[in-house]
Design an enzyme around this catalytic site. Sequence first.
Site, PDB file in Angstrom:
ATOM      1  CG  ASP A  91      35.697  31.505  29.009  1.00 36.40           C
ATOM      2  OD1 ASP A  91      35.636  30.891  27.835  1.00 36.40           O
ATOM      3  OD2 ASP A  91      34.828  31.239  29.895  1.00 36.40           O
ATOM      4  CE  LYS A 153      32.881  33.265  32.071  1.00 36.91           C
ATOM      5  NZ  LYS A 153      34.166  32.775  32.131  1.00 36.91           N
ATOM      6  CE  LYS A 182      31.651  29.868  31.713  1.00 39.16           C
ATOM      7  NZ  LYS A 182      33.081  29.598  31.252  1.00 39.16           N
TER       8      LYS A 182
END
Length: 213
Positions: A91, A153, A182
Amino acid sequence: MEKKDILKKVDHTLLAQTATREEIRTILDEGIRCEAASACIPAAYVKQAADYVEGKLPICTVIGFPNGYSTTAAKVFEARDAVANGASEVDMVINIGYVKDGRYAEVLDEIRQVHEACEGKILKVIIETCLLTEDEKKKMCEVVTESGAEFIKTSTGFSAGGATFADISLMKEFVGKEVRIKAAGGIGSFEDAEEFIRLGADRLGTSRLAKGV
């Protein structure tokens, strides 16, 4: 939606600066028990964690975290190092200042370089929605789609706010169909988790839902 099905979409997360080896091991054990999507932990623990779980749980880590203003070269190194140590997912935080300056081509190039460094592993791009305007969020949906990254995300969970229902709805509308979403930051109940999933989130980053499982 049953709790067990929600938990399978959770990246069980511990990213506190004070995280200890024992606390990380607890996160891993909980993640395995509830069949979480992954355990998201600091990069320094990835190798130990990967050895510990022996393939029973994907290991996720973060790079350029939480501020995003590391150089591209540093992020690329972090990504390569994480994958070499056994991370299945990475990430990354975008350079938010570049977004504010309208330097989207540079943001795109950086994401592409980090994605290449992931060597086929999953890359999730954290755009820190709480710091962006609506137009900037829409533009970043386009950029992430063009980059080839697997996920967009919402948040680090370390800034002014976390995931919101409105942001997931926006992402679902403007991100490419091949890009998954996400939601992360502040997700504290199964009711909220279910709503995020209903709105289009494929993953949930949270430290709470799998706690004590």
